[in-house]
Write a protein that holds these residues in place. Structure first.
Motif, PDB file in Angstrom:
ATOM      1  N   ILE A   1      24.563  -7.427 -16.545  1.00  0.00           N
ATOM      2  CA  ILE A   1      23.782  -6.366 -15.668  1.00  0.00           C
ATOM      3  C   ILE A   1      22.930  -7.226 -15.095  1.00  0.00           C
ATOM      4  CG2 ILE A   1      22.131  -4.615 -16.062  1.00  0.00           C
ATOM      5  CD1 ILE A   1      24.747  -3.824 -17.177  1.00  0.00           C
ATOM      6  N   PRO A   2      22.984  -7.367 -13.732  1.00  0.00           N
ATOM      7  CA  PRO A   2      22.297  -7.889 -12.745  1.00  0.00           C
ATOM      8  C   PRO A   2      20.615  -7.527 -12.958  1.00  0.00           C
ATOM      9  CG  PRO A   2      23.423  -6.402 -11.486  1.00  0.00           C
ATOM     10  CD  PRO A   2      23.997  -6.567 -12.900  1.00  0.00           C
ATOM     11  N   PHE A   3      19.789  -8.410 -12.573  1.00  0.00           N
ATOM     12  CA  PHE A   3      18.709  -7.817 -12.454  1.00  0.00           C
ATOM     13  C   PHE A   3      17.721  -8.869 -11.781  1.00  0.00           C
ATOM     14  CE2 PHE A   3      18.501 -11.187 -15.967  1.00  0.00           C
ATOM     15  CZ  PHE A   3      17.220 -11.966 -15.519  1.00  0.00           C
ATOM     16  N   THR A   4      16.547  -8.216 -11.126  1.00  0.00           N
ATOM     17  CA  THR A   4      15.451  -8.931 -10.678  1.00  0.00           C
ATOM     18  C   THR A   4      14.207  -8.893 -11.270  1.00  0.00           C
ATOM     19  OG1 THR A   4      16.391  -8.714  -8.188  1.00  0.00           O
ATOM     20  CG2 THR A   4      14.285  -9.510  -8.367  1.00  0.00           C
ATOM     21  N   LYS A   5      13.321  -9.950 -11.788  1.00  0.00           N
ATOM     22  CA  LYS A   5      12.346  -9.709 -12.354  1.00  0.00           C
ATOM     23  C   LYS A   5      11.275  -9.861 -11.312  1.00  0.00           C
ATOM     24  CE  LYS A   5       9.549 -10.813 -16.340  1.00  0.00           C
ATOM     25  NZ  LYS A   5       9.805 -11.317 -17.802  1.00  0.00           N
ATOM     26  N   LEU A   6      10.319  -8.951 -11.455  1.00  0.00           N
ATOM     27  CA  LEU A   6       9.075  -8.993 -10.779  1.00  0.00           C
ATOM     28  C   LEU A   6       7.788  -8.520 -11.417  1.00  0.00           C
ATOM     29  CD1 LEU A   6      11.435  -7.126  -8.842  1.00  0.00           C
ATOM     30  CD2 LEU A   6      10.251  -8.021  -7.106  1.00  0.00           C
ATOM     31  N   HIS A   7       6.624  -8.793 -11.079  1.00  0.00           N
ATOM     32  CA  HIS A   7       5.422  -8.176 -11.455  1.00  0.00           C
ATOM     33  C   HIS A   7       4.454  -7.696 -10.737  1.00  0.00           C
ATOM     34  CE1 HIS A   7       2.275 -11.317 -11.257  1.00  0.00           C
ATOM     35  NE2 HIS A   7       3.291 -12.135 -10.956  1.00  0.00           N
ATOM     36  N   GLY A   8       3.635  -6.637 -11.008  1.00  0.00           N
ATOM     37  CA  GLY A   8       2.804  -6.167 -10.346  1.00  0.00           C
ATOM     38  C   GLY A   8       1.398  -6.380 -11.014  1.00  0.00           C
ATOM     39  N   ALA A   9       0.611  -7.371 -10.890  1.00  0.00           N
ATOM     40  CA  ALA A   9      -0.820  -7.716 -11.659  1.00  0.00           C
ATOM     41  C   ALA A   9      -0.387  -7.879 -12.935  1.00  0.00           C
ATOM     42  CB  ALA A   9      -1.721  -6.507 -11.583  1.00  0.00           C
ATOM     43  N   LYS A  10       0.794  -8.553 -13.516  1.00  0.00           N
ATOM     44  CA  LYS A  10       1.210  -8.899 -14.639  1.00  0.00           C
ATOM     45  C   LYS A  10       1.742  -7.844 -15.447  1.00  0.00           C
ATOM     46  CE  LYS A  10      -1.664 -13.146 -14.959  1.00  0.00           C
ATOM     47  NZ  LYS A  10      -2.673 -13.747 -15.753  1.00  0.00           N
ATOM     48  N   ASN A  11       2.045  -6.767 -14.938  1.00  0.00           N
ATOM     49  CA  ASN A  11       2.760  -5.636 -15.485  1.00  0.00           C
ATOM     50  C   ASN A  11       4.203  -5.780 -15.056  1.00  0.00           C
ATOM     51  OD1 ASN A  11       2.522  -1.907 -15.135  1.00  0.00           O
ATOM     52  ND2 ASN A  11       3.100  -3.276 -16.734  1.00  0.00           N
ATOM     53  N   ASP A  12       5.140  -6.410 -15.931  1.00  0.00           N
ATOM     54  CA  ASP A  12       6.090  -6.979 -15.412  1.00  0.00           C
ATOM     55  C   ASP A  12       7.654  -5.743 -15.627  1.00  0.00           C
ATOM     56  OD1 ASP A  12       6.269  -7.117 -18.238  1.00  0.00           O
ATOM     57  OD2 ASP A  12       7.286  -8.933 -18.518  1.00  0.00           O
ATOM     58  N   PHE A  13       8.573  -5.901 -14.564  1.00  0.00           N
ATOM     59  CA  PHE A  13       9.504  -5.033 -14.425  1.00  0.00           C
ATOM     60  C   PHE A  13      10.874  -5.764 -14.257  1.00  0.00           C
ATOM     61  CE2 PHE A  13       5.807  -2.708 -13.710  1.00  0.00           C
ATOM     62  CZ  PHE A  13       5.944  -1.580 -14.331  1.00  0.00           C
ATOM     63  N   LEU A  14      12.003  -5.129 -14.850  1.00  0.00           N
ATOM     64  CA  LEU A  14      13.400  -5.636 -14.280  1.00  0.00           C
ATOM     65  C   LEU A  14      13.872  -4.533 -13.331  1.00  0.00           C
ATOM     66  CD1 LEU A  14      14.420  -6.683 -17.828  1.00  0.00           C
ATOM     67  CD2 LEU A  14      13.607  -8.255 -15.882  1.00  0.00           C
ATOM     68  N   ILE A  15      14.609  -4.848 -12.379  1.00  0.00           N
ATOM     69  CA  ILE A  15      14.683  -3.750 -11.397  1.00  0.00           C
ATOM     70  C   ILE A  15      16.598  -4.397 -11.274  1.00  0.00           C
ATOM     71  CG2 ILE A  15      15.084  -3.068  -9.065  1.00  0.00           C
ATOM     72  CD1 ILE A  15      12.094  -3.821  -8.971  1.00  0.00           C
ATOM     73  N   THR A  16      17.185  -3.224 -11.534  1.00  0.00           N
ATOM     74  CA  THR A  16      18.736  -3.255 -11.190  1.00  0.00           C
ATOM     75  C   THR A  16      19.349  -2.313  -9.948  1.00  0.00           C
ATOM     76  OG1 THR A  16      19.188  -3.911 -13.547  1.00  0.00           O
ATOM     77  CG2 THR A  16      21.049  -2.923 -12.466  1.00  0.00           C
ATOM     78  N   PRO A  17      20.202  -2.549  -9.234  1.00  0.00           N
ATOM     79  CA  PRO A  17      20.628  -1.664  -8.127  1.00  0.00           C
ATOM     80  C   PRO A  17      21.515  -0.610  -8.833  1.00  0.00           C
ATOM     81  CG  PRO A  17      21.102  -4.015  -7.502  1.00  0.00           C
ATOM     82  CD  PRO A  17      20.660  -4.156  -8.911  1.00  0.00           C
ATOM     83  N   ALA A  18      21.320   0.612  -8.412  1.00  0.00           N
ATOM     84  CA  ALA A  18      22.060   1.797  -9.146  1.00  0.00           C
ATOM     85  C   ALA A  18      23.566   1.741  -9.218  1.00  0.00           C
ATOM     86  CB  ALA A  18      21.608   3.008  -8.428  1.00  0.00           C
ATOM     87  N   ALA A  19      24.077   0.959  -8.196  1.00  0.00           N
ATOM     88  CA  ALA A  19      25.328   0.645  -8.090  1.00  0.00           C
ATOM     89  C   ALA A  19      25.918  -0.244  -8.997  1.00  0.00           C
ATOM     90  CB  ALA A  19      25.912   0.216  -6.533  1.00  0.00           C
TER      91      ALA A  19
END
Length: 271
Positions: free
Chosen positions: A3-21
């Protein structure tokens, strides 16, 4: 499976994002729990699925992408302010000629404006959070004085004099209080001055977080409703300040930062 992911954070509230496809399965709750696990997964407060299909190509609505969010416990909330900024960063990198991005969320279409960008890795966004509804400005929840709000998701803001108490236990209890059939996000807010509050967050489905976009919005509006603050409001979170202004719609200004990317290997290894 990978499962591909990109990790980012917004003010240390962190998230993983994967393209729907790139999401090959339908048991999304189980996958969210696995990928967000901080010991056996990648680790994050939430996992998001980003579909960058332009809304004008699917019925005429004016949006650039659709975002679906899962908390680390597998539950699916309506909106994350910090998470939506993270998704906007990925979209804005590919739309360098655009000053604004519109993302469809479970709480409607949200517009984000780029304030600054640094080498496509760090962005500062201003996000239209919409109309914040004060459902009840003087409530009693779990024996505590509270303000109940709707910020696109449920919020319970608790004014306090300080944080020298077990607010985490109170947050966990309030999250599941019977008056919130779908549970609630909880914030504890302390007045600093007429334009500044300090806040601690207990998020529905994630527990304690360093910051929260919707939680900051709810806490700031609660302070305004109680007359202990006025717009604009600087919200001091453990991860740094977020800025709110109400005119009358809420506008939240905060950062988003790229961390890294890779693959999560999901599923048992078969010999």
């Amino acid at each position: 499976m990978k499962i591909p992911f990109t990790k980012l954070h917004g003010a240390k509230n962190d998230f993983l994002i994967t393209p729907a496809a790139e999401v090959p399965i339908t048991d999304l709750q189980e996958l969210a729990i696995a990928i967000c696990n901080r010991h056996t997964g990648i680790g994050a407060d939430g996992w998001m699925i980003l579909d960058d299909t332009d809304g004008r190509n699917t019925g005429g609505q004016n949006y650039d992408a659709t975002l679906r969010l899962f908390n680390s416990d597998g539950s699916e909330p309506e909106l994350s302010g910090n998470g939506t900024r993270c998704a906007a960063l990925l979209l804005a990198r590919n739309k360098s000629d655009r000053d604004s991005i519109r993302i469809r969320t479970g709480a409607g279409i949200k517009e984000l404006r780029t304030i600054t960008r640094n080498h496509d890795r760090e962005f500062l966004f201003e996000m239209n959070m919409g109309n914040v509804v004060v459902v009840e400005d003087h409530a009693k929840v779990h024996g505590l004085d509270a303000v109940i709000l709707d910020v696109g998701n449920p919020q319970c803001a608790i004014p306090v004099d300080d944080f020298d108490f077990d607010w985490r236990s109170d947050g966990a209890a309030i999250e599941r209080d019977p008056r919130f059939p779908k549970r609630t996000n909880v914030s504890f807010l302390r007045q600093v001055d007429r334009h500044t509050i300090e806040v601690r967050f207990w998020e529905r489905g994630a527990g304690e977080t360093n910051s929260s976009g919707t939680g900051s919005t709810g806490a700031a509006m609660a302070a305004v409703a109680r007359g202990i603050a006025e717009s604009p409001v600087s919200v001091l979170t453990p991860a740094g300040p977020l800025q709110l202004r109400f005119e009358p719609e809420a506008w939240l200004t905060g950062p988003a930062e790229y961390v890294g990317e890779g693959y999560f290997h999901y599923g048992k290894i078969v010999p």
